[in-house]
Each structure stands twice: as structure tokens, then as C-alpha cells.
Design an enzyme around this catalytic site. Sequence first.
Site, PDB file in Angstrom:
ATOM      1  CE  LYS A  11      29.560 -75.307  23.778  1.00 36.53           C
ATOM      2  NZ  LYS A  11      28.822 -74.361  24.634  1.00 36.53           N
ATOM      3  CE1 TYR A  51      24.130 -77.222  24.161  1.00 36.43           C
ATOM      4  CE2 TYR A  51      24.611 -76.890  21.837  1.00 36.43           C
ATOM      5  CZ  TYR A  51      25.035 -77.004  23.161  1.00 36.43           C
ATOM      6  OH  TYR A  51      26.367 -76.890  23.457  1.00 36.43           O
ATOM      7  CG  ASN A 114      30.529 -71.765  26.728  1.00 33.17           C
ATOM      8  OD1 ASN A 114      30.529 -72.451  25.705  1.00 33.17           O
ATOM      9  ND2 ASN A 114      29.634 -71.923  27.687  1.00 33.17           N
ATOM     10  CG  HIS A 117      28.262 -79.636  25.908  1.00 34.44           C
ATOM     11  ND1 HIS A 117      27.175 -79.098  26.565  1.00 34.44           N
ATOM     12  CD2 HIS A 117      28.136 -80.985  26.020  1.00 34.44           C
ATOM     13  CE1 HIS A 117      26.426 -80.084  27.036  1.00 34.44           C
ATOM     14  NE2 HIS A 117      26.991 -81.235  26.722  1.00 34.44           N
ATOM     15  CD  GLU A 128      25.080 -84.244  26.820  1.00 39.36           C
ATOM     16  OE1 GLU A 128      24.270 -83.419  27.268  1.00 39.36           O
ATOM     17  OE2 GLU A 128      26.310 -84.150  27.012  1.00 39.36           O
TER      18      GLU A 128
HETATM   19  P1  CMP Z   1      26.668 -75.604  27.102  1.00 37.22           P
HETATM   20  O1  CMP Z   1      27.300 -76.107  28.339  1.00 37.22           O
HETATM   21  O2  CMP Z   1      27.032 -76.281  25.831  1.00 37.22           O
HETATM   22  O3  CMP Z   1      25.084 -75.650  27.280  1.00 37.22           O
HETATM   23  C1  CMP Z   1      24.211 -74.751  26.678  1.00 37.22           C
HETATM   24  C2  CMP Z   1      24.926 -73.652  25.956  1.00 37.22           C
HETATM   25  O4  CMP Z   1      24.127 -72.503  25.703  1.00 37.22           O
HETATM   26  C3  CMP Z   1      26.049 -73.109  26.808  1.00 37.22           C
HETATM   27  O5  CMP Z   1      27.070 -74.045  26.936  1.00 37.22           O
HETATM   28  C4  CMP Z   1      26.387 -71.830  26.088  1.00 37.22           C
HETATM   29  O6  CMP Z   1      27.132 -72.035  24.897  1.00 37.22           O
HETATM   30  C5  CMP Z   1      24.978 -71.370  25.715  1.00 37.22           C
HETATM   31  N1  CMP Z   1      24.448 -70.428  26.716  1.00 37.22           N
HETATM   32  C6  CMP Z   1      24.128 -70.656  27.986  1.00 37.22           C
HETATM   33  N2  CMP Z   1      23.643 -69.565  28.592  1.00 37.22           N
HETATM   34  C7  CMP Z   1      23.634 -68.600  27.647  1.00 37.22           C
HETATM   35  C8  CMP Z   1      23.244 -67.251  27.634  1.00 37.22           C
HETATM   36  N3  CMP Z   1      22.751 -66.658  28.715  1.00 37.22           N
HETATM   37  N4  CMP Z   1      23.367 -66.559  26.476  1.00 37.22           N
HETATM   38  C9  CMP Z   1      23.860 -67.163  25.381  1.00 37.22           C
HETATM   39  N5  CMP Z   1      24.256 -68.461  25.328  1.00 37.22           N
HETATM   40  C10 CMP Z   1      24.159 -69.168  26.445  1.00 37.22           C
END
Ligand code: CMP
Length: 140
Positions: A11, A51, A114, A117, A128
Site C-alpha cells: 500500500k 473496496y 497497514n 492487503h 481480486e
Molecule cells: P485491507 O485488508 O486492505 O481491507 C480493508 C482496509 O480498510 C484495511 O486493510 C485497512 O487499510 C482499512 N481499514 C480497516 N479497518 C479500518 C478502520 N477501523 N479504520 C480505518 N481503516 C480501516
Amino acid sequence: MAIERTLSIIKPDATKRNITGKINAMIEEAGLRIIAQNLTRLSRKQAETFYAVHSERPFFQDLVAYMISEPVVTQVLEGENAIAAYRELMGATDPGEAAEGTIRKAYGIDKQENSLHGSDSFENAALEISYFFAGKEIFS
Ligand code: CMP
């Protein structure tokens, strides 16, 4: 155990900090093969569609803005039990809760930024992967 494929995205927080190589090293050390990889910048439409399952969540607009803020690296990973293996290697969504040895523990910033993904099921992995890669771009 079955040989599976999963879709990975490195990311914007990670590409911005120039740590895609370090993340790829952890992926390879865990026994997963990178069989397709592309550095790209997602369009708003692409991020919203990818998403869409989160479109009603309060963080959706922020998530989309973040995902288009810098380039991302899209990847197909292959290996034994790759979908679950990669989710274990990534660690918990919130890096503060991620286990030692996981990529998010090492590099994640917060719940949104984070670093990675990974597909969460066999069905989503197939969907995906086809969202980002044509068959001829994948080298098994
Ligand atoms: P990902 O696994 O890509 O799937 C959805 C994404 O939304 C997740 O990783 C995070 O980047 C984001 N995400 C999930 N939960 C939260 C949250 N509570 N607040 C902000 N971003 C979130």
C-alpha cells in the site's frame, strides 16, 4: 496442502517509505513466490470498486483517498496454502495488535496505513487477481 494464489497489495504508506524491497524479502523468506507484480497508481474508480464491500463503512472515503495517494504494488503470490499463509504473515489489520514476526508488526503504521492487503478467501483471491492481472501476466 494445496498450492494456492492470493492477491497482495503493497500500500501507499509502504511505497512512500521505500520499503517494498524489505516487504518482498519477508514474503519470499516465508516461502511465497511473487509470480506477478506491477507498480501502479490506482484511479479513484479502481479503488472504490476494489473496496466496494466496505462502501458503507465510516472509513471508506478516507480509505479510498489513502489508496490513491501514492503508487501501490499489486502482486500475485503463490505457495502452499498461500491465502491463509499470507494473512498470517501480514498480521492483524491493526499493526498495534499484530504478532511479532509479521509484516504489519514490522512496518504497519495504523489500522488504515497497514502496509498490505491480502485476499481473505479462495473466491476473493480469484476475483481480486483477475481485477488486476491478465492470465498472461502471471508466471507460475
Ligand atoms: P485491507 O485488508 O486492505 O481491507 C480493508 C482496509 O480498510 C484495511 O486493510 C485497512 O487499510 C482499512 N481499514 C480497516 N479497518 C479500518 C478502520 N477501523 N479504520 C480505518 N481503516 C480501516
